[in-house]
Motif scaffolding. Structure first.
Motif, PDB file in Angstrom:
ATOM      1  N   LYS A  30       1.901   7.029   0.641  1.00 36.40           N
ATOM      2  CA  LYS A  30       3.442   7.401   0.448  1.00 36.40           C
ATOM      3  C   LYS A  30       4.403   6.469   1.268  1.00 36.40           C
ATOM      4  O   LYS A  30       5.504   6.067   0.528  1.00 36.40           O
ATOM      5  N   ASN A  31       3.989   6.148   2.219  1.00 39.17           N
ATOM      6  CA  ASN A  31       4.737   5.241   3.269  1.00 39.17           C
ATOM      7  C   ASN A  31       4.094   3.836   3.376  1.00 39.17           C
ATOM      8  O   ASN A  31       4.470   3.073   4.362  1.00 39.17           O
ATOM      9  N   GLY A  32       3.221   3.755   2.543  1.00 39.65           N
ATOM     10  CA  GLY A  32       2.397   2.379   2.773  1.00 39.65           C
ATOM     11  C   GLY A  32       1.561   2.034   1.636  1.00 39.65           C
ATOM     12  O   GLY A  32       1.696   2.409   0.522  1.00 39.65           O
ATOM     13  N   ALA A  33       0.709   1.143   1.647  1.00 39.54           N
ATOM     14  CA  ALA A  33      -0.395   0.945   0.642  1.00 39.54           C
ATOM     15  C   ALA A  33      -1.844   0.658   1.229  1.00 39.54           C
ATOM     16  O   ALA A  33      -1.976   0.382   2.569  1.00 39.54           O
ATOM     17  N   CYS A  34      -2.548   0.642   0.238  1.00 41.76           N
ATOM     18  CA  CYS A  34      -4.224   0.488   0.765  1.00 41.76           C
ATOM     19  C   CYS A  34      -4.488  -0.837  -0.067  1.00 41.76           C
ATOM     20  O   CYS A  34      -4.357  -0.931  -1.344  1.00 41.76           O
ATOM     21  N   GLU A  35      -5.308  -1.855   0.547  1.00 45.00           N
ATOM     22  CA  GLU A  35      -5.778  -2.918  -0.039  1.00 45.00           C
ATOM     23  C   GLU A  35      -7.198  -2.897   0.049  1.00 45.00           C
ATOM     24  O   GLU A  35      -7.770  -3.185   1.077  1.00 45.00           O
ATOM     25  N   ASN A  36      -7.781  -3.073  -1.147  1.00 45.46           N
ATOM     26  CA  ASN A  36      -9.430  -3.198  -1.015  1.00 45.46           C
ATOM     27  C   ASN A  36      -9.817  -4.750  -0.668  1.00 45.46           C
ATOM     28  O   ASN A  36      -9.182  -5.530  -1.108  1.00 45.46           O
ATOM     29  N   SER A  37     -10.896  -4.862  -0.065  1.00 42.55           N
ATOM     30  CA  SER A  37     -11.517  -5.983   0.310  1.00 42.55           C
ATOM     31  C   SER A  37     -13.056  -5.893   0.142  1.00 42.55           C
ATOM     32  O   SER A  37     -13.603  -4.672   0.013  1.00 42.55           O
ATOM     33  N   ALA A  38     -13.726  -6.933   0.101  1.00 43.29           N
ATOM     34  CA  ALA A  38     -15.272  -7.003  -0.125  1.00 43.29           C
ATOM     35  C   ALA A  38     -15.895  -6.092   0.934  1.00 43.29           C
ATOM     36  O   ALA A  38     -15.909  -6.396   2.333  1.00 43.29           O
ATOM     37  N   GLY A  39     -16.504  -5.093   0.689  1.00 46.07           N
ATOM     38  CA  GLY A  39     -17.143  -4.178   1.686  1.00 46.07           C
ATOM     39  C   GLY A  39     -16.156  -3.287   2.570  1.00 46.07           C
ATOM     40  O   GLY A  39     -16.736  -2.439   3.397  1.00 46.07           O
TER      41      GLY A  39
ATOM     42  N   LYS B 210       5.319   1.930  10.947  1.00 43.92           N
ATOM     43  CA  LYS B 210       4.248   1.342  11.824  1.00 43.92           C
ATOM     44  C   LYS B 210       3.040   2.005  11.416  1.00 43.92           C
ATOM     45  O   LYS B 210       2.897   3.361  11.371  1.00 43.92           O
ATOM     46  N   LEU B 211       1.961   1.430  11.290  1.00 46.97           N
ATOM     47  CA  LEU B 211       0.538   1.931  11.123  1.00 46.97           C
ATOM     48  C   LEU B 211       0.105   2.621  12.511  1.00 46.97           C
ATOM     49  O   LEU B 211       0.020   1.896  13.618  1.00 46.97           O
ATOM     50  N   SER B 212      -0.045   3.932  12.382  1.00 40.85           N
ATOM     51  CA  SER B 212      -0.632   4.834  13.788  1.00 40.85           C
ATOM     52  C   SER B 212      -1.686   4.031  14.314  1.00 40.85           C
ATOM     53  O   SER B 212      -2.777   3.670  13.697  1.00 40.85           O
ATOM     54  N   THR B 213      -1.801   3.836  15.458  1.00 38.52           N
ATOM     55  CA  THR B 213      -3.002   3.365  16.445  1.00 38.52           C
ATOM     56  C   THR B 213      -3.939   4.327  16.705  1.00 38.52           C
ATOM     57  O   THR B 213      -4.964   3.976  17.023  1.00 38.52           O
ATOM     58  N   ALA B 214      -3.505   5.617  16.219  1.00 37.36           N
ATOM     59  CA  ALA B 214      -4.458   7.021  16.727  1.00 37.36           C
ATOM     60  C   ALA B 214      -5.525   6.811  15.572  1.00 37.36           C
ATOM     61  O   ALA B 214      -6.619   7.110  15.663  1.00 37.36           O
ATOM     62  N   ASP B 215      -4.941   6.974  14.059  1.00 39.13           N
ATOM     63  CA  ASP B 215      -6.040   6.967  13.155  1.00 39.13           C
ATOM     64  C   ASP B 215      -6.102   5.822  12.166  1.00 39.13           C
ATOM     65  O   ASP B 215      -7.053   5.884  11.334  1.00 39.13           O
ATOM     66  N   GLY B 216      -5.127   4.834  12.407  1.00 38.57           N
ATOM     67  CA  GLY B 216      -5.258   3.686  11.781  1.00 38.57           C
ATOM     68  C   GLY B 216      -5.040   4.095  10.083  1.00 38.57           C
ATOM     69  O   GLY B 216      -5.131   2.994   9.152  1.00 38.57           O
ATOM     70  N   PHE B 217      -4.471   5.214   9.910  1.00 34.21           N
ATOM     71  CA  PHE B 217      -4.083   5.625   8.337  1.00 34.21           C
ATOM     72  C   PHE B 217      -2.709   6.055   8.365  1.00 34.21           C
ATOM     73  O   PHE B 217      -2.010   5.567   7.375  1.00 34.21           O
ATOM     74  N   THR B 218      -2.034   6.722   9.039  1.00 29.15           N
ATOM     75  CA  THR B 218      -0.668   7.282   9.120  1.00 29.15           C
ATOM     76  C   THR B 218       0.389   6.146   9.176  1.00 29.15           C
ATOM     77  O   THR B 218       0.121   5.175  10.162  1.00 29.15           O
ATOM     78  N   CYS B 219       1.325   6.251   8.421  1.00 24.98           N
ATOM     79  CA  CYS B 219       2.457   5.151   8.585  1.00 24.98           C
ATOM     80  C   CYS B 219       3.494   6.098   9.319  1.00 24.98           C
ATOM     81  O   CYS B 219       4.268   6.765   8.861  1.00 24.98           O
ATOM     82  N   ASN B 220       3.863   5.550  10.627  1.00 26.48           N
ATOM     83  CA  ASN B 220       4.896   6.375  11.260  1.00 26.48           C
ATOM     84  C   ASN B 220       6.296   5.617  11.502  1.00 26.48           C
ATOM     85  O   ASN B 220       6.103   4.393  11.442  1.00 26.48           O
ATOM     86  N   GLY B 221       7.312   6.144  11.293  1.00 26.38           N
ATOM     87  CA  GLY B 221       8.570   5.247  11.406  1.00 26.38           C
ATOM     88  C   GLY B 221       9.783   6.064  11.161  1.00 26.38           C
ATOM     89  O   GLY B 221       9.615   7.184  11.040  1.00 26.38           O
ATOM     90  N   ALA B 222      10.871   5.460  11.154  1.00 34.97           N
ATOM     91  CA  ALA B 222      12.276   6.090  10.995  1.00 34.97           C
ATOM     92  C   ALA B 222      12.985   5.353   9.798  1.00 34.97           C
ATOM     93  O   ALA B 222      13.632   4.364  10.266  1.00 34.97           O
ATOM     94  N   PRO B 223      12.669   5.773   8.550  1.00 35.05           N
ATOM     95  CA  PRO B 223      13.284   5.060   7.385  1.00 35.05           C
ATOM     96  C   PRO B 223      14.792   4.932   7.573  1.00 35.05           C
ATOM     97  O   PRO B 223      15.356   4.086   6.938  1.00 35.05           O
ATOM     98  N   TRP B 224      15.366   5.907   8.276  1.00 33.32           N
ATOM     99  CA  TRP B 224      16.679   5.988   8.255  1.00 33.32           C
ATOM    100  C   TRP B 224      17.165   4.605   8.881  1.00 33.32           C
ATOM    101  O   TRP B 224      18.457   4.291   8.852  1.00 33.32           O
ATOM    102  N   VAL B 225      16.524   4.007   9.776  1.00 34.14           N
ATOM    103  CA  VAL B 225      16.994   2.837  10.506  1.00 34.14           C
ATOM    104  C   VAL B 225      17.138   1.754   9.392  1.00 34.14           C
ATOM    105  O   VAL B 225      18.118   1.049   9.424  1.00 34.14           O
TER     106      VAL B 225
END
Length: 235
Positions: A180-189, A200-215
């Motif tokens: 929704k707020n980012g993209a997934c890119e496939n690579s070999a394996g 910004k990509l969450s350092t906690a789960d490496g999945f969620t994109c956190n940020g303030a789009p209003w900026v």
């Protein structure tokens, strides 16, 4: 006199050196048994076509998938079987070796299979191989077959088995990334997640994109206002 003739007789007898309980460690690289006729003469491999064929259960593999490699073409007494890349790197592991065979380590545990006796192994003997956990490229099964100590075929190969990469970005539902707020890119394996501008990509789960789009929106608004002010001052 009898002692002299005994020595002469022994000197005339060929020194046959075979490996009935498995291929020697020295055969790991070139797959040559090294069977000797005497101290200075090594039996050469057969130069004609091999009667043995390596058949693979699938024509492609995915990471960590099990494949079956079976032998047709008749019985054999000795074998050294490996899975190799184009540069001869050994990949994957064998398991559950059939009767009268065993797993051996050439560069890693279970990366090769050899015989444990000269008891004939029948045509149809099959071996279980597990692919590496990641896509390593095309694999070729390679083997040496021994029919007799002076009759063997070296580096008999299967067809090339290409890898099939799993596109984690499309096969998983939900996707492994915050699309929704980012993209997934496939690579070999594998795959990687990225985020849209202002996130910004969450350092906690490496999945969620956190940020303030209003900026980002406010930045654009400020630029527009500055442009309007600039135009107004020019009038």
């Amino acid at each position: 006199m009898s002692y002299f003739w005994s020595l002469a007789f022994l000197a005339a007898v060929p020194l046959v050196m075979a490996f009935p309980t498995g291929a020697p460690a020295g055969a790991c690289v070139n797959l040559t048994p090294g069977h000797r006729y005497n101290a200075s003469v090594i039996f050469p491999p057969q130069t004609g076509p091999s009667p043995y064929v390596l058949n693979v259960s699938k024509n492609m593999y995915t990471p960590s998938e099990e494949l079956t490699v079976s032998v047709t073409g008749g019985s054999f007494k000795g074998i050294l079987l490996q899975a190799r890349l184009a540069d001869d790197t050994l990949v994957g592991t064998f398991s559950d070796p059939p009767t009268n065979t065993k797993l051996v380590k050439c560069t890693g545990p279970g990366d090769s299979v050899t015989h444990t006796s000269t008891t004939p192994k029948e045509a149809g003997t099959s071996f279980t191989w597990t692919a590496p956990g990641s896509d390593v490229g095309n694999v070729i099964f390679t083997a040496t077959f021994v029919l007799e100590y002076d009759e063997f075929w070296v580096k008999v190969t299967s067809q090339e088995i290409p890898s099939t990469d799993i596109d984690e970005c499309s096969v998983n539902d939900p996707a492994p990334c915050d699309t929704k707020n980012g993209a997934c890119e496939n690579s070999a394996g594998s795959y990687s997640c990225s985020c849209n501008a202002g996130y910004k990509l969450s350092t906690a789960d490496g999945f969620t994109c956190n940020g303030a789009p209003w900026v980002t929106v406010n930045s654009a608004l400020i630029i527009s206002l500055l442009c309007m002010v600039f135009v107004a001052t020019k009038q």
